[in-house]
Every structure is written in C-alpha cells, then in structure tokens.
Design a protein around this motif. Sequence first.
Motif, PDB file in Angstrom:
ATOM      1  N   TYR A 176      28.775  59.481  55.760  1.00  0.00           N
ATOM      2  CA  TYR A 176      27.839  58.400  56.077  1.00  0.00           C
ATOM      3  C   TYR A 176      26.829  58.154  54.954  1.00  0.00           C
ATOM      4  O   TYR A 176      25.716  57.707  55.203  1.00  0.00           O
ATOM      5  CB  TYR A 176      27.101  58.672  57.398  1.00  0.00           C
ATOM      6  CG  TYR A 176      27.999  59.161  58.504  1.00  0.00           C
ATOM      7  CD1 TYR A 176      28.979  58.331  59.054  1.00  0.00           C
ATOM      8  CD2 TYR A 176      27.893  60.455  59.008  1.00  0.00           C
ATOM      9  CE1 TYR A 176      29.821  58.784  60.069  1.00  0.00           C
ATOM     10  CE2 TYR A 176      28.731  60.907  60.022  1.00  0.00           C
ATOM     11  CZ  TYR A 176      29.687  60.065  60.539  1.00  0.00           C
ATOM     12  OH  TYR A 176      30.517  60.517  61.538  1.00  0.00           O
ATOM     13  N   THR A 218      25.358  70.727  67.013  1.00  0.00           N
ATOM     14  CA  THR A 218      25.453  69.330  66.593  1.00  0.00           C
ATOM     15  C   THR A 218      25.186  69.201  65.094  1.00  0.00           C
ATOM     16  O   THR A 218      24.295  69.848  64.563  1.00  0.00           O
ATOM     17  CB  THR A 218      24.447  68.468  67.379  1.00  0.00           C
ATOM     18  OG1 THR A 218      24.738  68.551  68.778  1.00  0.00           O
ATOM     19  CG2 THR A 218      24.509  67.003  66.942  1.00  0.00           C
ATOM     20  N   LEU A 243      23.044  60.727  63.676  1.00  0.00           N
ATOM     21  CA  LEU A 243      22.541  60.151  62.424  1.00  0.00           C
ATOM     22  C   LEU A 243      21.282  59.356  62.727  1.00  0.00           C
ATOM     23  O   LEU A 243      21.258  58.570  63.679  1.00  0.00           O
ATOM     24  CB  LEU A 243      23.604  59.246  61.788  1.00  0.00           C
ATOM     25  CG  LEU A 243      23.275  58.635  60.419  1.00  0.00           C
ATOM     26  CD1 LEU A 243      24.568  58.440  59.618  1.00  0.00           C
ATOM     27  CD2 LEU A 243      22.561  57.301  60.534  1.00  0.00           C
ATOM     28  N   ASP A 276      31.911  61.043  68.694  1.00  0.00           N
ATOM     29  CA  ASP A 276      31.833  61.612  67.351  1.00  0.00           C
ATOM     30  C   ASP A 276      30.440  61.426  66.756  1.00  0.00           C
ATOM     31  O   ASP A 276      29.975  62.282  65.991  1.00  0.00           O
ATOM     32  CB  ASP A 276      32.873  60.953  66.440  1.00  0.00           C
ATOM     33  CG  ASP A 276      34.279  61.340  66.834  1.00  0.00           C
ATOM     34  OD1 ASP A 276      34.666  62.487  66.580  1.00  0.00           O
ATOM     35  OD2 ASP A 276      34.989  60.506  67.421  1.00  0.00           O
ATOM     36  N   LEU A 277      29.775  60.317  67.122  1.00  0.00           N
ATOM     37  CA  LEU A 277      28.481  60.037  66.489  1.00  0.00           C
ATOM     38  C   LEU A 277      27.589  59.218  67.397  1.00  0.00           C
ATOM     39  O   LEU A 277      28.039  58.288  68.070  1.00  0.00           O
ATOM     40  CB  LEU A 277      28.705  59.271  65.174  1.00  0.00           C
ATOM     41  CG  LEU A 277      27.448  58.966  64.338  1.00  0.00           C
ATOM     42  CD1 LEU A 277      26.893  60.260  63.728  1.00  0.00           C
ATOM     43  CD2 LEU A 277      27.766  57.975  63.235  1.00  0.00           C
ATOM     44  N   ALA A 293      27.751  64.588  66.533  1.00  0.00           N
ATOM     45  CA  ALA A 293      26.865  64.409  65.385  1.00  0.00           C
ATOM     46  C   ALA A 293      25.833  63.336  65.707  1.00  0.00           C
ATOM     47  O   ALA A 293      26.081  62.437  66.527  1.00  0.00           O
ATOM     48  CB  ALA A 293      27.659  64.010  64.138  1.00  0.00           C
ATOM     49  N   LEU A 296      32.150  55.915  68.099  1.00  0.00           N
ATOM     50  CA  LEU A 296      30.714  55.736  67.865  1.00  0.00           C
ATOM     51  C   LEU A 296      30.139  55.154  69.147  1.00  0.00           C
ATOM     52  O   LEU A 296      30.562  54.080  69.588  1.00  0.00           O
ATOM     53  CB  LEU A 296      30.484  54.778  66.696  1.00  0.00           C
ATOM     54  CG  LEU A 296      29.049  54.267  66.515  1.00  0.00           C
ATOM     55  CD1 LEU A 296      28.101  55.408  66.182  1.00  0.00           C
ATOM     56  CD2 LEU A 296      28.985  53.193  65.443  1.00  0.00           C
ATOM     57  N   LEU A 353      23.958  57.092  66.602  1.00  0.00           N
ATOM     58  CA  LEU A 353      23.221  56.609  65.431  1.00  0.00           C
ATOM     59  C   LEU A 353      22.060  55.735  65.883  1.00  0.00           C
ATOM     60  O   LEU A 353      22.274  54.674  66.464  1.00  0.00           O
ATOM     61  CB  LEU A 353      24.175  55.820  64.519  1.00  0.00           C
ATOM     62  CG  LEU A 353      23.685  55.345  63.154  1.00  0.00           C
ATOM     63  CD1 LEU A 353      24.892  54.950  62.279  1.00  0.00           C
ATOM     64  CD2 LEU A 353      22.724  54.180  63.199  1.00  0.00           C
TER      65      LEU A 353
END
Length: 1004
Positions: A761, A489, A646, A613-614, A644, A65, A616
């Motif tokens: 999530y 994505t 978020l 990976d993410l 990804a 992250l 946010l």
Amino acid sequence: MADATDTTDTPSGRDYRDTVFLPETPFPMRGGLPQKEPLILEQWGDLYGTLRAERQAQKAPLYVLHDGPPYANGDIHIGHALNKTLKDFVVRSRFLLGYDVDYVPGWDCHGLPIEWKIEEQFRAKGRRKDEVSKDEFRAACREYAGKYIDLQRDQFKRLGITGDFANRYATMDFTSEAAIIAEFHKFKNSGQLYRGSKPVMWSPVERTALADAEIEYHDHVSPTIWVKFPVTGVSDDHPDDLLAFRTSTPSIVIWTTTPWTIPANRAISYGPEIAYGLYEVTAMEEGLEFAPWAKPGDRLIVADKLAEEVFKAAKIAAWTRIYDINPSGLECAHPLAALDSGYGFSVPLLAGDHVTDDAGTGFVHTAPGHGADDFEVWKAHGHHEVPDTVDPDGAYYPTVPLFAGLKVLETEGKKTGKFGPANGAVMDKLIEAGNLLARGRLEHSYPHSWRSKAPVIFRNTPQWFIRMDEPLKSGDTLREMALTAIDDTAFHPAAGKNRIRSMVEGRPDWLVSRQRAWGTPLAMFIDKQTGQPLHDPEVDARIVKAVAEHGADIWFTAPDSDFLGAHDPARYEKVEDILDVWFDAGSTHAFVLDPRLPEHGYTGDRPAHWPADLYLEGSDQHRGWFQSSLLEGCGTRGRAPFKAVLTHGFTLDEKGEKQSKSKGNTTDPLTVIKESGADILRLWVSLVDYSEDQRIGKQILQTTVDAYRKLRNTVRYLLGALADFDEAERLPLEQMPPLEKFILHRLWELDAHVRQAYVEYRFQDVVRPVLEFCSNDLSALYFDIRKDSLYCDRPDSLRRRAARTVMDAVFMRLTAWLAPLTPFTMEEAWTTRFPDAGTNCARVIPETPAEWENAAEAKRWKDVQWVLLTVNEALEASRREKTIGSTLDAEVAILTDQSVLDLFESEQEAADVFRSSSAKLILWDADDAKALDVWDSLPAISFEPIAKAMSDQARLMVKVLPITDRPKCARSWRRVPDVGSDPAYPDLSARDADAVRYWDQTRS
C-alpha cells in the motif's frame, strides 16, 4: 536529429520532411480530462462487474476491502476524496496483481446530524419534534439519508471509484438493521450486556449520552473555585485533632473547575499517601481592591505541597502550620448547609487512589453523579444511592435546593451550547454561606461533542453497557481478546498499533444506548420483576424477521404482543433507546463480509470472506470505527473482523492549517474535477505521504498538473513512436544494443519495486519512481538518444527495431503500473493504441523476464550518465558562446582514463550518446606523449576541465569542436564524412540515403 524542415544547402532541392518517420498519434498533448473522463466512464459501464466476472472465471484468489461507511448528509469533501481514492488504489491495484477483489461501498445513515436536519425542517413548517410521530420523523430521516446516498454515489463514481455500487450497503437498509439487531442480541444473550446507572458523557444540546469515540477536546475557559467544607466530626482515633476542633472549626479546602456540581457533592476524596496539614491564617495581603473571603484566625486543611499555592489564590499573606492531619474518619458539613436544610447531610472523607497533590488542594470534591472517579470511589465505600441533580436538558431538577430549574448549559436560542447561569449562582450562594475561599479562571482542554461542538457534562443516567472486563466462555475478557486481536493485526503505518492498543487498554465499558429517535433500536424486552433482559430465541427471531421485512420502524409501531408470543406483555418493558451509531458501523462486517443470510432478507449466492483483508480509514478511527469493529468482532466471534488496518492523516490547506468553510481555505474536490479532471486529484493523492497530514491548494495542485503533463507527454511520445508496430518487428534480447538492455533492466527493476509497493500500500513509492524513470531514464536519456534512429533509420534496421521493441515493453508496463492511480489517462492511452483490446483496467502487470536483469549495463549506464552530464555542461557553454548552433554542429572530444573509454563500444556510440555528429575518445596517459599531443592539437574553442570523479576517481576533460569541414545532411542534419557519398542523394549521408531509397521504393 533536428526537425528536418530546413532545405538550405540542399543540392537536390528536395524537401525530405515527408521521409522522416516522425511520431504520429491522435493522443493529444492536452488532456482535456473534464470532458474525456465522463465519456470513459460511459465506456466502462459496469466496470467492477466486468472485472469480477473475469477474475472469478480465472478462479483468482479473493481479496476483500471492507468499506468504512461515510455519513450520508452532504456533498463529498476533500477528506472523502482522499479516503475513497486510496481505497480505489487498493481495489484497482489488487485487480492489477491478479486478485478477485470484493469491495462493497457503504453508507452510515443513522445519528444526530440527520436528526437535527429533520428537526429544522419540521420547525420551518411550524412543527416541534414532540408534535411529530416517531414513525413520521424516522421516515423523513430515511428519505433525507437516501437522497445523499444517491448524490455521494454519483460523485464517487465521477472520481473514478470502482466497486459494487449496485449492491451497496447502508446501515438504514431493512436487512442491515435486522443484522445489527441480531448482533446486539448476541451481546444480550451472552451476558456481556448490562444496565447501569453511572455518570456518562452527556450532551444536553443533543439530549443523549455519548461514548468516548464521540468526544473531542477543545480549549475552554472555566471558572475555578476554592471551597471550604467545615469539619463537623472526627472518629475515635483522632484524640489530638478533637481537642483542637473544640476551640475552632477548621475547614477542608477543595478546588474545582465545575462550580455547578457543588449541589451534587456527597463526599471529599483524599490521597492516603499525601501529607496534609492544619494551617492557621495569620495575615492577609494589603492594598487589595476587594475584601478577600479569608481572614486571620481561619483554620484550613490542605496538602502541604499545595498550601502556598492555595494561600496565594486566597490572598493570604502569612500563615502558621499547626500540625499534621490524617483525613481518615473526618466528616464535614456541605458548604451550602447553612442556607438550606436540603444540604444538611454529612460529607464524609473517602480514600481514593485518583487523588494527587499535583494541583488543586490535595482534596477532590466528590459528586458521584457527575464524575467517573467520583462514582467509583463513592461505590467502593459502600454507598449505593447516587443523587440526580441535572436533567437531560442540562437544568437542575426541581428538587435541587436553591437552584431548581437553573441551566448548567443552554440548549435553545442564540446561546445554545454556552454555559448557563448555574456556575454564577452557585458561587454567589457559596459567598453568602461564607464558604468561598477564592476563585479564578482557567483555560484548559474540555470535552465537547464531535457532532454539535457543544460542551458536554458528566451526568448520572441509566444506560446500557457492554462489559469490557467480564470473563466470557473462553475465559478471556472482551478487553483481553481485543488486545490479542490488535497484536495479530498488521498496521499501516505500524504506529497505529500502539495508538489503538493504548485506547483499548484504558477504555471504560462500552456505552451502547442513546436517547434519540433516528437509529437502530436496542430491540429487547426487560423483565419488570427482575430488571433483566428477556432471553428467548424465538422472540429474538421474530424481532429480527420483522425488522428485515419492515425496517426498524416496526419496533416502535407494532404491539409488543407481535414479538413476545406467549409471554405476557404486561410483565415486560420495551426498550426504545437506540444503539450507539458506532455499534451500527462496527457491525457492518456481519452483513457485508459474512454470507448475507436469508433470514435477514438477503437473496442470491454471495460467498463469505471473513475477516476482511483490510480496513482503511482516517487515523481518528482508532477510537471510532476500527475500535467498534474490533470490539464487535471480538465480542461475537472472538477476533477482529480485519487482518490489516491502514490509516491516513487529515487534509490541510497549503499553510498546514485545518480546512474550514469559515476561513475560506477549503479545496472542493468537485471543483477540482470540473476544472482539471479526476486524474489530477488522484495523482495528488498518489504523490502525498498519506500516513501523515497532507496539504492541498492551488499551488500544490498546479505542481501536480505539471507532473501530470510530464507523464502524459511520455505516454504520448511512446504512442507516436510505436505507430504501426507489430510482432514481426520485435527483436529478441540477444540482438539488443547496450542502451536497450539498460532500459529493459530498468523495467525489470521497477517491476519488482512497483509490485511490492502495491502489495504494501505504498502508492507514493509507485508513482514517484515511475515518474523519475519517465523523466530521467526515458525523456532525458533514452528518447533523446534514440530520436535520431527512430526518425531517420530505415524501418527494418536493427537499431530502430530494437528501440521500438523496448518502447513497446515500456508502454505495456507504464499503462499497467499507473492504471490504479490515473485510470482515465491510462485507459485513453491504451484504447488509442489498442481500440479493440478491451479495457486497460482488466489487465494484470505483464510478466517481466528474469533475463532482463543486467547489473553490468546498469552500472555502465550510471557511469555513462555521469560522463553525459559533464559533456552536456560543455555543450551548453558552447551554445551560450554561440560557437555552435545545435549539438549536431559539434564534435565532442574527451580526454579521460581507460575506465571511461571502456564505457563506449565505439566513437560512434559516444556520439549517439552525446547527441553530437561525431566524437573523439582520447586516453589520458601521462606516459603517452602522442595522445597528449593529439589532445593539445585540438582547437580549444570550448575547454571545460571537470574535476568531478566517478567511483574510481576517473579524470575527464572535454572539448567541443565546431564542425566546419563537413556538409550537413539535409534530412538528419548530422555533419558526417559520408554526406554526398550516394550520387542519387548528394545532400544526404549514406544512412539517410539508404533510408530515403527504402522510403521511395515502398511508395512507388
């Protein structure tokens, strides 16, 4: 089972309270979180380091992250708390799922807010910014940011955030600045960077250019003016028009909300597809309080569709349309030409696709130095000189006729950020020149700086841009690569993809230069002969190495020769603009996710994991950090630095209004932590739908506290019921009663749900089902039914062992499932039961056996709960009527169909479920007179006919019968036939007598 404290009617006179196996636990009912949580933090120590070491020893898969850097300039606010808590949910849940999690917290340090604070500090000491050396000024900014990094780091830790704080990153770290410059050099050397002079959003208050991501729109009231541009010439293809123009001079009418740009006008744009007409004024409105500027005989050229609207604004009562007009080839005089020869140039008519007849006059006043469309249409028609009208401070340059020095926007004093006298002065001169047709006011959405909140203007300045539409070596443009990366994505929620895609599709070239002091410089040299950046790998390497060792300040203090080597310093211009802070933040992947390179000053062995990976952040970052990271990654590596994205919404007050200190409606996370504890704030985050805007306030937090109490009481009851539980007591599945099999099925069901919700999530979909399980399946059903067995059965009885075995399974999963969301409380519960087992945070979710799945028991107990709801209504009615005291004073009789009777293995099981001393189950059969006679013979003390039906439309009627012919067991308070059957214990039931004998023998 009651609390066994009543010794009334006890023949032996013995007090049996000591023989009841009541729950025992030091885990208190009151959380006391503000006091306990700091102690738990101390016990954890370097929790993140511990967790990573364990996972790496296990060769667990890596999950990364990447932290979007908050700005280091104050205490954390509720938005920080929401964002960092969601990130912590991700980190802790991935550890819980068995991953090795890489999460390095970071901070954004450069930029205007800090620069302003330092300017204020120097002003307070009587020193202006231009009296302070850049070196001293930047050092003060660095110290200020460092103070708030330390402050926010401690506040995040108190919130329970776990991460690699020991190796935190900051954009102002020397190694970070070096890496950012290295990334900038990649754009420079690939040809994507260019210097262009065109209008950009400019903040006179901040004295710098701004990118789209730094702009927000607010309602603003602007003056509007309709201005006449007298036609002075026509091309050869206007013979008819020429004849008319010799007899009278018509004017083209423009409309604008920026009167101050009229001195910068160089053209008028028209729409080739728009129908225009020449109109003659025949009459004005009468009875006006002022004399209008139009008069009969005036000839005006406007779009036909807008003519009536224009004439209404000018108070024109009647007009005649003379004929069609083709604006192509027309030329006009500047409306101020009669007042000053400086405006004596010709104003051409230019065709432009941006012109519409939706509003205004159908003509667009074109000031190429103050509008993107204006600039493009001016250039498209072969014009290269763009006039400079307004200086960096928002005032007209001294060379501007009639208006030299006047302020467009005020930048000092109490009126900072307000429009200055320029608009009024221009309107006055237009009136004097006889070319103001009308004026008014318009409330509309106007661009403001998101930092200063002051209005901005379009202003032509030389700036550095990254091309969006220039094909690269791959053949694709940066825009095309970014759009492809967006499609590749995963977005949570999915709507984020369309949002960022539309922004990237329509965005202009990336403006990366700023004219400020506190930031990472565009560390490059420009060849004075060619105007192009110097491309020399050795020069670039020297720059990066020096910045890694000394920080970006070295760029401003070291002589050029230190970097240029064999190149002649006299030939090169050093660029001292700083990079857009979004470029700083968008480059963080390069030095946080990629290996930290020795040439950037990094030591140690840190593996690469790129892309992340993410990412946010809040939904506003679709135009901010997400987009700058996307463009930076695509421009240097050909793809996005994330797999990804978020996004979460904004936190509003309880009324749904934006939180503001001036309104007094803010919720301070530090106050919530101090008064209630971090777990309360974290539980609130887990309960809201973060993908939308959330609300918070005292009432909402109180609701969260209530939910927390239910959760804590469930864990407390489990701890008490499991006192001294050991493996020898564990019972295998095949020996479990049906109720235990149902609870194990619910654990199996929830386990799969929780795991998937964490993977996706969906934290709300973890906590809400688990809380419902605690409230409905455990507290309202299982605990209540098994209370009697837990308290009163012999410890070695199968039923009690089964209950404690299942409660152990529940405890092991609850403390794991909820560890990412309420880590302090789950840690307290875990260490209360297992003080020597290490931290609860290091656990993974226990494997749940597939054989626990039991759809048949799930269906059965769903129907049982329907019956129980009906029975409870009857029992409550009887208690209200005072025909019984407790449910143990009653026998419950039900008359029902065979399908309901089949739900219960025996009448004793039914009594256990109903929490009554006994039960009668009678078949409802119209052909069986005996069964109905039995039902009718039961006293109708409480008769509750229920018309509800299950899926098979089963019938059900209930009678609650007070038990008056059986004594009460002195220990369990049940009224059962075998009370007194054991001579040694004449006041106990046979079950309780056996349990007390066991108790007496074990203590003798």
